[in-house]
Design an enzyme around this catalytic site. Structure first.
Site, PDB file in Angstrom:
ATOM      1  N   HIS A 255      15.020  17.590  19.413  1.00  0.00           N
ATOM      2  CA  HIS A 255      15.841  18.278  19.765  1.00  0.00           C
ATOM      3  C   HIS A 255      16.856  17.840  18.569  1.00  0.00           C
ATOM      4  O   HIS A 255      17.543  18.585  18.228  1.00  0.00           O
ATOM      5  CB  HIS A 255      16.758  16.598  20.976  1.00  0.00           C
ATOM      6  CG  HIS A 255      15.525  16.732  22.159  1.00  0.00           C
ATOM      7  ND1 HIS A 255      15.951  18.424  22.920  1.00  0.00           N
ATOM      8  CD2 HIS A 255      15.480  15.820  23.307  1.00  0.00           C
ATOM      9  CE1 HIS A 255      15.466  17.696  24.207  1.00  0.00           C
ATOM     10  NE2 HIS A 255      15.000  16.861  23.992  1.00  0.00           N
TER      11      HIS A 255
ATOM     12  N   ASP B 214      14.560  12.484  19.503  1.00  0.00           N
ATOM     13  CA  ASP B 214      13.245  12.839  19.416  1.00  0.00           C
ATOM     14  C   ASP B 214      13.782  13.671  18.564  1.00  0.00           C
ATOM     15  O   ASP B 214      14.869  14.682  18.363  1.00  0.00           O
ATOM     16  CB  ASP B 214      13.736  13.499  20.808  1.00  0.00           C
ATOM     17  CG  ASP B 214      12.684  14.833  21.320  1.00  0.00           C
ATOM     18  OD1 ASP B 214      12.429  15.257  20.364  1.00  0.00           O
ATOM     19  OD2 ASP B 214      12.235  14.682  22.145  1.00  0.00           O
TER      20      ASP B 214
ATOM     21  N   ARG C 166       8.363  21.922  18.863  1.00  0.00           N
ATOM     22  CA  ARG C 166       7.711  21.228  19.848  1.00  0.00           C
ATOM     23  C   ARG C 166       6.525  20.827  19.671  1.00  0.00           C
ATOM     24  O   ARG C 166       5.937  20.391  20.686  1.00  0.00           O
ATOM     25  CB  ARG C 166       8.222  21.522  21.100  1.00  0.00           C
ATOM     26  CG  ARG C 166       9.267  21.036  22.584  1.00  0.00           C
ATOM     27  CD  ARG C 166       8.980  19.726  22.247  1.00  0.00           C
ATOM     28  NE  ARG C 166       9.388  18.686  23.699  1.00  0.00           N
ATOM     29  CZ  ARG C 166      10.687  17.496  23.001  1.00  0.00           C
ATOM     30  NH1 ARG C 166      10.011  16.630  22.012  1.00  0.00           N
ATOM     31  NH2 ARG C 166      11.392  17.125  23.480  1.00  0.00           N
TER      32      ARG C 166
ATOM     33  N   GLU D 297      18.354   9.484  25.883  1.00  0.00           N
ATOM     34  CA  GLU D 297      18.118  10.180  24.969  1.00  0.00           C
ATOM     35  C   GLU D 297      19.315  11.434  24.884  1.00  0.00           C
ATOM     36  O   GLU D 297      19.103  12.351  25.345  1.00  0.00           O
ATOM     37  CB  GLU D 297      16.701  10.589  25.424  1.00  0.00           C
ATOM     38  CG  GLU D 297      16.172  11.895  24.443  1.00  0.00           C
ATOM     39  CD  GLU D 297      14.401  11.746  24.673  1.00  0.00           C
ATOM     40  OE1 GLU D 297      14.398  11.960  26.092  1.00  0.00           O
ATOM     41  OE2 GLU D 297      14.112  13.289  24.069  1.00  0.00           O
TER      42      GLU D 297
ATOM     43  N   GLU E  15       6.214  13.757  22.033  1.00  0.00           N
ATOM     44  CA  GLU E  15       6.167  14.222  23.431  1.00  0.00           C
ATOM     45  C   GLU E  15       6.523  15.283  22.094  1.00  0.00           C
ATOM     46  O   GLU E  15       6.834  15.631  22.275  1.00  0.00           O
ATOM     47  CB  GLU E  15       7.734  13.407  23.339  1.00  0.00           C
ATOM     48  CG  GLU E  15       8.237  14.340  24.652  1.00  0.00           C
ATOM     49  CD  GLU E  15       9.544  14.161  25.192  1.00  0.00           C
ATOM     50  OE1 GLU E  15       9.331  13.743  26.267  1.00  0.00           O
ATOM     51  OE2 GLU E  15      10.331  14.685  24.237  1.00  0.00           O
TER      52      GLU E  15
ATOM     53  N   HIS F 166      10.629  10.263  19.159  1.00  0.00           N
ATOM     54  CA  HIS F 166       9.558  11.205  19.690  1.00  0.00           C
ATOM     55  C   HIS F 166       9.036  12.122  18.925  1.00  0.00           C
ATOM     56  O   HIS F 166      10.452  12.654  18.370  1.00  0.00           O
ATOM     57  CB  HIS F 166      10.733  12.266  20.715  1.00  0.00           C
ATOM     58  CG  HIS F 166      10.134  11.373  22.909  1.00  0.00           C
ATOM     59  ND1 HIS F 166      11.263  11.768  23.545  1.00  0.00           N
ATOM     60  CD2 HIS F 166       9.243  10.693  23.057  1.00  0.00           C
ATOM     61  CE1 HIS F 166      10.489  10.871  24.150  1.00  0.00           C
ATOM     62  NE2 HIS F 166       9.611  10.139  24.187  1.00  0.00           N
TER      63      HIS F 166
ATOM     64  N   GLU G  77      19.525  21.919  26.981  1.00  0.00           N
ATOM     65  CA  GLU G  77      19.135  20.849  28.144  1.00  0.00           C
ATOM     66  C   GLU G  77      20.496  19.863  29.172  1.00  0.00           C
ATOM     67  O   GLU G  77      20.270  19.461  29.708  1.00  0.00           O
ATOM     68  CB  GLU G  77      17.790  19.931  27.762  1.00  0.00           C
ATOM     69  CG  GLU G  77      16.605  20.735  27.389  1.00  0.00           C
ATOM     70  CD  GLU G  77      15.255  20.255  27.111  1.00  0.00           C
ATOM     71  OE1 GLU G  77      15.018  18.614  27.683  1.00  0.00           O
ATOM     72  OE2 GLU G  77      14.988  19.977  26.270  1.00  0.00           O
TER      73      GLU G  77
HETATM   74  C1  LER Z   1      12.254  14.202  27.478  1.00  0.00           C
HETATM   75  O1  LER Z   1      12.208  13.117  26.391  1.00  0.00           O
HETATM   76  C2  LER Z   1      12.838  15.556  26.022  1.00  0.00           C
HETATM   77  O2  LER Z   1      13.008  15.264  25.262  1.00  0.00           O
HETATM   78  C3  LER Z   1      12.941  16.783  26.766  1.00  0.00           C
HETATM   79  O3  LER Z   1      13.243  17.886  26.463  1.00  0.00           O
HETATM   80  C4  LER Z   1      11.496  17.055  27.515  1.00  0.00           C
HETATM   81  O4  LER Z   1      11.857  17.588  28.715  1.00  0.00           O
HETATM   82 MN    MN Z   2      11.973  13.403  24.072  1.00  0.00          MN
END
Ligand code: LER
Ligand code: MN
Length: 271
Positions: free
Chosen positions: A190, A187, A219, A154, A248, A213, A160
């Site tokens: 992100h 995701d 979020r 991912e 998520e 995701h 992060e």
């Molecule tokens: C994990 O899938 C993710 O996207 C992280 O940013 C969750 O904290």
């Molecule tokens: Mn994610």
């Protein structure tokens, strides 16, 4: 056909994270089933946190699949990453993820490498750090292949990780790996931070996407932010994506309503 999925986290240390359901596995599964979800994505503290026969029984009872298993607990609880400068820690990270691959494989579900990818730490070299990531993913991809499952990597946003942040960067990296079993997790949260254009990234690199995701720009559950889902859904369908859209997202305003909002939005875009 894109399938619906909702996250269930059973790790107290990540309680404030973006998971729709927590703590009570069966209650989460019962609600997911009632709302018509196809699957759950599970975050456990370790590969043996739930016995395989017990989970099989619950999945059958609630007519759900296991879509994927998260490995974030390896980082949060044990401080393990695939890019730690200490080779012993990297070895432990590979072993932790390897066990998670076995756990998921009992259900045909892939393991996800998110936060366990780590970061280039101060004083460390980018090239060397990326070679550790490649080494870990090659080893784990080979193992996943032998278990008959994919391995999901991912790209995360810049707050992060400083390894790979976009679908393009992730795809180009995956192309350099020896293993062909590693697919990417798109995701949407992100991507909202990092991509110039979400649908173009999906159209350009769709063949590498193995999991999605499904969360809005903030979020929260889809529909509660400013993501333009119409074009994204069209792009996913155009590239023939046939995996899960897995929520998520924060349990906003609460778990049940977040799940209800998610399935409404899922039906709107993917049914
Ligand atoms: C994990 O899938 C993710 O996207 C992280 O940013 C969750 O904290
Ligand atoms: Mn994610």
């Amino acid at each position: 056909m894109i399938k619906s999925c909702v996250t269930v986290a059973l790790v107290p240390q990540i309680k404030t994270g973006p998971w729709i359901f927590w703590e009570d596995l069966e209650a989460g599964m019962a609600k997911a089933s009632e709302l018509g979800f196809d699957a759950i994505e599970l975050f456990t503290a370790s590969a043996d946190a739930i016995e395989v026969p017990k989970l099989k029984e619950l999945l059958a009872k609630y007519n759900l699949e296991l879509a994927a298993v998260g490995t974030g607990a390896g980082k949060v609880i044990h401080g393990l990453t695939l890019t730690d400068p200490d080779s012993e820690i990297r070895k432990k990270a590979v072993s932790f993820i390897s066990d998670m691959i076995d756990f998921g494989a009992a259900f045909g579900a892939p393991a996800i490498i998110g936060s366990m990818q780590g970061n280039i730490l101060p004083g460390n070299d980018r090239k060397e750090t990326m070679s550790w990531l490649a080494e870990g993913l090659n080893q784990l991809g080979k193992h996943a292949d032998s278990e008959g499952v994919m391995l999901i990597y991912e790209p995360l946003n810049r707050y992060e990780t400083n390894l790979l942040n976009t679908i393009e960067a992730g795809s180009k990296f995956v192309e350099t790996l020896e293993t062909k079993s590693v697919k990417l997790l798109a995701d949407l949260f992100h991507m909202n931070i990092e991509e110039g254009n979400l649908e173009e990234s999906i159209l350009n690199w769709g063949k590498y996407i193995g999991h999605v995701h499904f969360a809005d720009s903030n979020r929260r559950p889809m529909g509660f932010g400013h993501t333009s889902m119409k074009q994204i859904a069209e792009a996913l369908k155009t590239v023939g994506y046939a995996g899960y859209a897995s929520a998520e997202a924060f349990p906003y305003p609460n778990s049940d309503e977040a799940a209800e909002q998610t399935i409404r939005e899922f039906s709107r875009w993917f049914k």
